[in-house]
Design a protein around this motif. Structure first.
Motif, PDB file in Angstrom:
ATOM      1  N   ILE A   1       0.649  -1.084   0.145  1.00 12.29           N
ATOM      2  CA  ILE A   1       0.242  -0.343   0.269  1.00 12.29           C
ATOM      3  C   ILE A   1       0.731   1.544   0.107  1.00 12.29           C
ATOM      4  CG2 ILE A   1      -1.494   1.148   1.658  1.00 12.29           C
ATOM      5  CD1 ILE A   1      -3.246  -1.496   1.893  1.00 12.29           C
ATOM      6  N   LEU A   2       1.808   1.806   1.130  1.00 14.51           N
ATOM      7  CA  LEU A   2       2.346   2.041   0.845  1.00 14.51           C
ATOM      8  C   LEU A   2       3.332   2.644  -0.381  1.00 14.51           C
ATOM      9  CD1 LEU A   2       4.770   1.403   4.190  1.00 14.51           C
ATOM     10  CD2 LEU A   2       2.897   3.681   3.994  1.00 14.51           C
ATOM     11  N   GLY A   3       3.807   1.440  -1.159  1.00 15.67           N
ATOM     12  CA  GLY A   3       4.825   1.983  -2.374  1.00 15.67           C
ATOM     13  C   GLY A   3       3.527   2.407  -3.400  1.00 15.67           C
ATOM     14  N   ALA A   4       2.225   1.212  -3.646  1.00 11.73           N
ATOM     15  CA  ALA A   4       1.644   1.882  -4.393  1.00 11.73           C
ATOM     16  C   ALA A   4       0.820   3.371  -4.334  1.00 11.73           C
ATOM     17  CB  ALA A   4       0.424   0.774  -4.319  1.00 11.73           C
ATOM     18  N   CYS A   5       0.970   3.359  -2.861  1.00 14.22           N
ATOM     19  CA  CYS A   5       0.141   5.324  -2.941  1.00 14.22           C
ATOM     20  C   CYS A   5       1.039   5.946  -3.301  1.00 14.22           C
ATOM     21  CB  CYS A   5      -0.037   5.512  -1.907  1.00 14.22           C
ATOM     22  SG  CYS A   5      -1.987   4.629  -1.070  1.00 14.22           S
ATOM     23  N   ALA A   6       2.424   5.738  -3.233  1.00 16.37           N
ATOM     24  CA  ALA A   6       3.624   7.090  -3.193  1.00 16.37           C
ATOM     25  C   ALA A   6       4.083   6.630  -4.623  1.00 16.37           C
ATOM     26  CB  ALA A   6       5.398   6.412  -3.128  1.00 16.37           C
ATOM     27  N   LEU A   7       3.623   6.270  -6.168  1.00 23.42           N
ATOM     28  CA  LEU A   7       3.453   5.300  -7.113  1.00 23.42           C
ATOM     29  C   LEU A   7       2.288   6.505  -7.760  1.00 23.42           C
ATOM     30  CD1 LEU A   7       5.376   4.137  -9.658  1.00 23.42           C
ATOM     31  CD2 LEU A   7       3.105   2.861  -9.459  1.00 23.42           C
ATOM     32  N   TYR A   8       1.104   6.280  -7.409  1.00 24.63           N
ATOM     33  CA  TYR A   8      -0.035   6.733  -7.508  1.00 24.63           C
ATOM     34  C   TYR A   8       0.252   8.206  -7.376  1.00 24.63           C
ATOM     35  CZ  TYR A   8      -4.536   7.794  -8.974  1.00 24.63           C
ATOM     36  OH  TYR A   8      -5.386   8.610  -9.182  1.00 24.63           O
ATOM     37  N   LEU A   9       0.821   9.119  -6.791  1.00 23.27           N
ATOM     38  CA  LEU A   9       1.290  10.796  -6.358  1.00 23.27           C
ATOM     39  C   LEU A   9       1.974  10.542  -6.936  1.00 23.27           C
ATOM     40  CD1 LEU A   9       0.469  10.201  -2.882  1.00 23.27           C
ATOM     41  CD2 LEU A   9      -1.151  10.853  -4.068  1.00 23.27           C
ATOM     42  N   ARG A  10       3.610  10.072  -7.295  1.00 22.16           N
ATOM     43  CA  ARG A  10       4.011  10.596  -8.389  1.00 22.16           C
ATOM     44  C   ARG A  10       3.678  10.797  -9.354  1.00 22.16           C
ATOM     45  NH1 ARG A  10       8.318  12.693  -6.480  1.00 22.16           N
ATOM     46  NH2 ARG A  10       9.849  11.078  -5.206  1.00 22.16           N
TER      47      ARG A  10
ATOM     48  N   VAL B   1       4.875  11.935  -0.874  1.00 20.75           N
ATOM     49  CA  VAL B   1       5.494  10.713  -2.229  1.00 20.75           C
ATOM     50  C   VAL B   1       6.993  10.464  -1.437  1.00 20.75           C
ATOM     51  CG1 VAL B   1       6.766  10.222  -4.003  1.00 20.75           C
ATOM     52  CG2 VAL B   1       4.899  11.341  -4.109  1.00 20.75           C
ATOM     53  N   ASN B   2       7.585  11.592  -1.091  1.00 30.20           N
ATOM     54  CA  ASN B   2       9.007  11.193   0.049  1.00 30.20           C
ATOM     55  C   ASN B   2       8.682  10.885   1.232  1.00 30.20           C
ATOM     56  OD1 ASN B   2      10.052  12.167  -2.391  1.00 30.20           O
ATOM     57  ND2 ASN B   2      10.273  13.956  -1.575  1.00 30.20           N
ATOM     58  N   ALA B   3       7.575  10.733   1.867  1.00 26.51           N
ATOM     59  CA  ALA B   3       7.378  10.738   2.790  1.00 26.51           C
ATOM     60  C   ALA B   3       6.970   9.088   2.840  1.00 26.51           C
ATOM     61  CB  ALA B   3       6.914  11.446   3.870  1.00 26.51           C
ATOM     62  N   LEU B   4       5.917   8.603   1.747  1.00 28.10           N
ATOM     63  CA  LEU B   4       5.514   7.174   1.803  1.00 28.10           C
ATOM     64  C   LEU B   4       6.785   6.721   2.207  1.00 28.10           C
ATOM     65  CD1 LEU B   4       2.488   8.084   0.061  1.00 28.10           C
ATOM     66  CD2 LEU B   4       2.856   7.370   2.870  1.00 28.10           C
ATOM     67  N   ALA B   5       8.209   7.143   0.652  1.00 28.61           N
ATOM     68  CA  ALA B   5       8.905   6.175  -0.352  1.00 28.61           C
ATOM     69  C   ALA B   5       9.859   6.239   2.062  1.00 28.61           C
ATOM     70  CB  ALA B   5       9.856   6.800  -0.642  1.00 28.61           C
ATOM     71  N   TRP B   6      10.069   6.644   2.089  1.00 24.77           N
ATOM     72  CA  TRP B   6      10.856   6.972   3.437  1.00 24.77           C
ATOM     73  C   TRP B   6      10.400   5.676   4.454  1.00 24.77           C
ATOM     74  CZ3 TRP B   6      15.905   7.809   3.456  1.00 24.77           C
ATOM     75  CH2 TRP B   6      16.142   8.634   2.807  1.00 24.77           C
ATOM     76  N   LEU B   7       9.125   5.954   4.510  1.00 23.66           N
ATOM     77  CA  LEU B   7       8.353   5.017   5.625  1.00 23.66           C
ATOM     78  C   LEU B   7       8.590   3.313   4.958  1.00 23.66           C
ATOM     79  CD1 LEU B   7       4.856   6.240   6.366  1.00 23.66           C
ATOM     80  CD2 LEU B   7       6.635   6.035   7.693  1.00 23.66           C
ATOM     81  N   LEU B   8       8.594   3.636   3.021  1.00 22.50           N
ATOM     82  CA  LEU B   8       8.176   1.606   2.925  1.00 22.50           C
ATOM     83  C   LEU B   8      10.289   1.711   2.920  1.00 22.50           C
ATOM     84  CD1 LEU B   8       7.274  -0.270   0.980  1.00 22.50           C
ATOM     85  CD2 LEU B   8       7.997   1.003  -0.715  1.00 22.50           C
ATOM     86  N   LEU B   9      10.567   2.393   2.910  1.00 23.21           N
ATOM     87  CA  LEU B   9      12.247   2.396   3.098  1.00 23.21           C
ATOM     88  C   LEU B   9      12.445   2.094   4.630  1.00 23.21           C
ATOM     89  CD1 LEU B   9      15.399   2.353   1.483  1.00 23.21           C
ATOM     90  CD2 LEU B   9      15.297   4.887   3.238  1.00 23.21           C
ATOM     91  N   VAL B  10      11.785   2.124   5.739  1.00 26.82           N
ATOM     92  CA  VAL B  10      12.146   1.556   7.266  1.00 26.82           C
ATOM     93  C   VAL B  10      10.912   0.560   6.996  1.00 26.82           C
ATOM     94  CG1 VAL B  10      11.404   2.976   9.521  1.00 26.82           C
ATOM     95  CG2 VAL B  10      12.732   4.319   7.736  1.00 26.82           C
TER      96      VAL B  10
ATOM     97  N   ALA C   1      11.283   1.609  -2.512  1.00 27.40           N
ATOM     98  CA  ALA C   1      11.778   2.866  -2.423  1.00 27.40           C
ATOM     99  C   ALA C   1      13.020   3.814  -2.891  1.00 27.40           C
ATOM    100  CB  ALA C   1      11.995   2.547  -0.188  1.00 27.40           C
ATOM    101  N   ALA C   2      13.959   3.071  -3.214  1.00 23.63           N
ATOM    102  CA  ALA C   2      15.189   3.762  -4.084  1.00 23.63           C
ATOM    103  C   ALA C   2      14.467   4.376  -5.350  1.00 23.63           C
ATOM    104  CB  ALA C   2      16.370   2.868  -3.691  1.00 23.63           C
ATOM    105  N   VAL C   3      13.870   3.753  -5.719  1.00 29.77           N
ATOM    106  CA  VAL C   3      13.079   4.043  -7.484  1.00 29.77           C
ATOM    107  C   VAL C   3      12.241   5.414  -6.856  1.00 29.77           C
ATOM    108  CG1 VAL C   3      12.271   2.922  -9.326  1.00 29.77           C
ATOM    109  CG2 VAL C   3      13.309   1.697  -7.844  1.00 29.77           C
ATOM    110  N   LEU C   4      11.193   5.166  -5.687  1.00 27.08           N
ATOM    111  CA  LEU C   4      10.908   6.550  -5.829  1.00 27.08           C
ATOM    112  C   LEU C   4      11.815   7.034  -5.657  1.00 27.08           C
ATOM    113  CD1 LEU C   4       7.437   4.768  -4.072  1.00 27.08           C
ATOM    114  CD2 LEU C   4       7.791   5.623  -6.254  1.00 27.08           C
TER     115      LEU C   4
END
Length: 677
Positions: free
Chosen positions: A81-90, A105-114, A156-159
């Motif tokens: 969900i975190l990755g798909a939401c960040a990708l949709y917003l991007r 988008v950056n916040a969701l990507a960092w949460l996914l990375l964590v 997360a790195a791709v986003l």
């Protein structure tokens, strides 16, 4: 490009570059569809993750129905969900990395990375034996396969690095997306061929099939989100390489997978020896790849030959058009739908005083010196494109060489699909012709003024002559009245004395009668001549009495029934106009006597605050149309000239056999009428 005296002229390459607008438009449409597809996949993954999270809280009978979904852990669904939401917003935000959407988008990507790092560390602790796993200490619900944790880290790195470009012009995010898809392919191959090592990867729990599929879809969606990046653009372009790749890639993967499954099925049923599996697979895969790429190379070679022939024809046509556009002195230009100049021949560049680089892809406000003229040109272009019909326009522009007037033919430029792509224009310099037309109009205006002045002078001269004639008539009438009248009166008195001394002879009585008749005729003739020259009634009693006297005299002389309709009040007009009205009435009655053959004449005199009108109506034969318009008919022409001098007009209406009606209307104050005219 070839440089000439006017700057830089377009070469064939530039013409080809401008002609490829439709190619870029089509590519942009493909890019937009890919981004839309990526957004759709992201939304599908979000819905999948939400269903997994909801299924985790259902009762047992529903949980059995959703056993496949429950194989995906809640932590994994959260990461999806975190990755798909960040990708949709991007995708929705484009390439922008600022603003609220970019920060989210950056916040969701960092949460996914964590999340990926935390689950990877947690799973590594179990794999290293630092955390026990037994009946007393079951495996934590937060543990997921390390492959999924690494997938979250790559996602997360791709986003975070999606628009970061390497020095060579490539994007690291593309390679990471391919790595993500390759990573997800490991458990998928394990499920296809039943290899448990590819499914468990030496860990306590397997990688669920749905998780591997979703991870692969997210990797593909990450690539689709940036279709203009180099690796993805190879597939998306309309060029032969992209077309071949789009055709070959699905075919190759399908055939390789189909034959691999067939060999695996044969091995399972004992039809293929294990030691022959690898050579057979290599041989078949090699034949498939060779066959597919050989056929593709043949098709590409055929297309290349056809494109080469078309390019040769296009080059010949372009060279011909280029020669025509370069040799003509008329400016030729092409604009796109945005109003930007995409082609201009040397004549256009010369008129604008700019080079090829300074003109291309520039708006009108950047090319022309006066903003209002540029806005008018853009408005004309938009109207031609909106109507889809050609127009001929006349434009006066301020250019470096001065003020120039063009006659421009603008036609809409239609694409292959029939839509309007822009506007094409050809201009002709008509400055000299316009100057000649302006000079001609100026001369015509001056000639008209001169004619008006001369006409006014002639009318003044005519009026002066009429005034002189009236004065002469008045003087002659006075002489006739004073001298001739006195002499005739004295002669009559002397003749009376002579009559008394004549013998009462019949011969002398007859002579006396003839002498008296001759004397009366002479007196009457003298009085008539005096009246025609200058009626005393007009000077003594005014216009109304003079009109009545003139009608009485006409009745006595011709027997025509005359009727006058005169105003009750006195007619107070200028003495000069009074004489003119009287003379015009004389002329009209004279025409009735000579030509009308009338039995009745009506004379109507009307007067108001501004105008005086004299109307003469008869029941005669009428005035023929050719006589009315004949300028050699001096009677009617004299009426018009007299009326025009006083600022009035003459209206002649006549029906053959039914008489005529002539109306003369004069302003009481001619100077006001002249000012209004």
């Amino acid at each position: 490009m070839q440089k000439n005296n006017d700057g830089f002229a377009p070469s064939s390459a530039d013409i080809h570059r401008n002609a490829s607008v439709e190619y870029f438009t089509a590519s942009h449409a493909h890019y937009s569809s890919m981004v839309t597809l990526a957004m759709g996949l992201s939304m599908a993954v979000i819905l999948f993750g939400i269903v997994v999270l909801v299924a985790a809280f259902l009762e047992d009978e529903y949980r059995r129905l959703l056993s496949g979904l429950l194989a995906v852990r809640a932590v994994t669904a959260t990461g999806f969900i975190l990755g798909a939401c960040a990708l949709y917003l991007r995708c929705a935000n484009g390439s922008g990395r600022t603003g609220l959407s970019g920060l989210l988008v950056n916040a969701l990507a960092w949460l996914l990375l964590v999340l990926g790092a935390a689950t990877l560390v947690h799973g590594a602790m179990y794999a290293a034996g630092w955390l026990p796993v037994d009946a007393v200490h079951p495996l934590s619900s937060l543990v997921i396969p390390p492959l999924l944790s690494v997938g979250f880290l790559l996602m997360a790195a791709v986003l975070l690095l999606q628009d970061w470009r390497l020095p060579g012009g490539y994007y690291l995010s593309e390679y990471l997306s391919f790595a993500l898809m390759g990573l997800s392919a490991i458990p998928l191959v394990g499920y296809i061929y039943g290899v448990s090592q590819f499914i468990y990867l030496d860990f306590y729990v397997p990688v669920p099939l749905l998780s591997a599929l979703v991870l692969a879809l997210l990797g593909a969606a990450l690539l689709m989100a940036r279709p203009s990046h180099p690796l993805m653009a190879v597939i998306m372009r309309i060029a032969p390489g992209g077309q071949m790749l789009r055709h070959l890639l699905p075919q190759t993967l399908f055939l390789l997978l189909a034959f691999s499954l067939l060999l695996n099925w044969g091995l399972t049923h004992g039809w293929i020896l294990p030691e022959l599996l690898l050579p057979t697979l290599t041989l078949i895969n090699g034949v498939i790849v060779l066959f597919i790429f050989w056929g593709s190379a043949s098709r590409l070679d055929s297309e290349y030959g056809e494109r080469t022939r078309n390019a040769q024809k296009l080059a010949e046509t372009s060279a011909l058009l280029n020669a025509v556009s370069e040799s003509t002195s008329d400016p030729i230009f092409v604009k796109n739908r945005q109003g930007l100049m995409i082609f201009a021949n040397p004549a256009t560049l010369h008129k604008l005083g700019k080079t090829w680089e300074e003109t291309m892809y520039r708006a009108s406000r950047e090319l022309f010196m006066v903003a209002e003229e540029a806005e008018t040109i853009d408005r004309d272009d938009r109207r031609v494109m909106a109507s889809g019909k050609p127009e001929k326009l006349e434009q006066t522009l301020h250019l470096p060489e001065g003020v120039v007037t063009f006659q421009t033919a603008k036609v809409p430029w239609f694409g292959k699909d029939g839509s309007v792509q822009g506007v094409i224009g050809i201009s002709t310099d008509i400055t000299e012709r316009k100057q000649a037309e302006d000079e001609l109009r100026q001369r015509e205006s001056q000639l008209e003024k001169t004619v008006i002045q001369r006409t006014a002078l002639l009318r003044e001269l005519t009026n002066h002559l009429e005034t002189v004639r009236e004065e002469e008539k008045r003087a002659i009438a006075r002489e006739l009245h004073d001298n001739m009248g006195a002499s005739l009166t004295a002669l009559s008195m002397h003749l009376e004395g002579v009559y008394q001394i004549l013998p009462p002879d019949e011969k002398w009585s007859d002579r006396k009668t003839r002498m008296q008749g001759l004397m009366k005729s002479l007196v009457a003739t003298t009085r008539r001549i005096q009246t025609e020259l200058r009626p005393n009634t007009l000077d003594l009693f005014g216009l109304k009495a003079a009109i009545s006297e003139q009608l009485d005299e006409l009745h006595e002389r011709t027997g025509i029934a005359c009727h006058a309709s005169l105003p009750d009040e006195d007619v107070e007009v200028d003495h000069e106009m009074e004489i003119a009205i009287y003379r015009m009435l004389q002329e009209m009655l004279n025409n009735v006597t000579k030509h009308a053959k009338a039995r009745k004449v009506d004379v109507i005199l009307d007067i108001d605050e501004d105008h005086v009108a004299l109307t003469v109506r008869d029941d005669g034969v009428g005035i023929p149309e050719e006589r009315r318009d004949n300028h050699k008919t001096y009677g009617l022409r004299g009426l018009r000239e007299r009326a025009t001098f006083f600022g009035g007009q003459v209206d002649i209406r006549s029906t053959p056999g039914k008489g005529a009606l002539i109306t003369i209307s004069l302003p009481i104050r001619p100077e006001l009428a002249g000012a209004e005219a």
